[in-house]
Design an enzyme around this catalytic site. Structure first.
Site, short mmCIF file in Angstrom:
data_model
loop_
_atom_site.label_atom_id
_atom_site.label_comp_id
_atom_site.label_asym_id
_atom_site.label_seq_id
_atom_site.Cartn_x
_atom_site.Cartn_y
_atom_site.Cartn_z
N LYS A 101 8.23 10.67 16.02
CA LYS A 101 8.44 10.79 14.58
C LYS A 101 9.82 10.21 14.24
O LYS A 101 10.61 9.87 15.12
CB LYS A 101 8.40 12.25 14.13
CG LYS A 101 7.15 13.03 14.53
CD LYS A 101 5.92 12.61 13.77
CE LYS A 101 4.71 13.43 14.18
NZ LYS A 101 3.46 12.93 13.56
N SER A 147 0.18 8.34 12.70
CA SER A 147 1.15 9.09 11.90
C SER A 147 2.43 8.31 11.60
O SER A 147 3.20 8.71 10.73
CB SER A 147 1.51 10.40 12.61
OG SER A 147 2.24 10.15 13.80
#
Length: 279
Positions: A120, A43
């Site tokens: 993230k 990701s």
């Protein structure tokens, strides 16, 4: 001549004390300073690749219940969560020696519902209005600067211990083929520039406006079309807005990287990523 039983007993006690002290020091190091983190998914490509190993700087944002270590060893059935150690301090969304993160930081945090560790990039600060239109991030009504940066390529093959297959912009290329994604350089309002990848038109490329609540943050993965992040609510398995107290720390540098199923497979080591700074 045989060693006296008393001396043997003392040696055993000293060995046990040494092990206990070592564990306490290691626990203190992990709780207060740095936490190891192994990248399990794609990701955050191409900033972070599956198999990158890094230490998370826990001093960056101060300390909360999330700073306590979670110890999970499925092979022996060990699953001790940070809340088991420090759940008594959870609540109030406060931190000891708290320091606000900056937009663009790559952050490890606990999922607000499941407690799993995520990594993230911080896009939205408290009070920000964040929206995505045609894949471009808009913050407080202003689109961020995006510049084409070529093509990211990788082999279409199973990656990491979970044997995950990459998603490709150039369709089904077949095992061993070249998997491509569009690559861009995104510059946030505070001047932080980083790489993002694009696969194609996706549902999350066009969203409504997210207003980040006070004391919370909005995160996105750099591999924009392959990231479960704050664009998705917690009710559908997403991350949603992340409270300040759930932040674990900032990721600053990759220490080691392996492209194989195990870090022991030395022939899969990525020597060009050792000690690489994270932008």
């Amino acid at each position: 001549m045989a060693e006296p039983a008393e001396k043997k007993g003392n040696a055993i006690v000293e060995t046990i004390k040494t092990v206990v002290y070592a564990l306490l020091i290691a626990g203190l190091f992990r709780t207060l300073l740095f936490q190891p983190f192994w990248i399990p998914s794609g990701s955050m490509k191409d900033t972070l690749l599956i198999g990158d190993f890094l230490f998370v700087n826990k001093m960056s944002y101060g300390y909360s219940y999330a700073s306590c270590p979670s110890i999970r060893i499925p092979a022996v059935g060990l699953d001790v969560d940070a809340e088991d150690f420090c759940g008594w301090s959870k609540g109030g969304n406060k931190r000891l020696f708290g320091s606000e993160p900056e937009r663009g930081d790559v952050v490890v945090f606990r999922h607000p519902v499941t407690g799993s560790d995520y990594i993230k990039r911080l896009i939205g600060l408290p009070g920000d209005r964040v929206q995505i239109k045609e894949g471009v991030v808009i913050i407080n009504g202003e689109a961020v600067k995006v510049e084409a940066a070529g093509t990211f390529t990788e082999e279409f093959a199973a990656q990491g211990p979970q044997r995950m297959l990459p998603r490709c912009a150039n369709g089904a290329v077949g095992e061993g083929g070249t998997c491509e994604k569009e690559k861009f350089t995104e510059t946030l309002p505070n001047g932080v520039s980083h790489s993002v990848l694009n696969i194609g038109n996706q549902r999350a490329d066009n969203t409504g406006v997210y207003t980040v609540p006070e004391g919370h943050f909005f995160f996105m993965g750099d591999n924009r079309d392959n990231s479960t992040d704050s664009r998705f609510s917690q009710s559908v398995g997403g991350v949603g807005f992340v409270p300040f107290e759930d932040l674990i720390g900032r990721a600053d540098r990759i220490m080691f990287s392996s492209a194989g199923r195990s870090m022991l497979f030395f022939w899969t080591w990525r020597s060009d990523r050792f000690f690489k700074g994270i932008n």
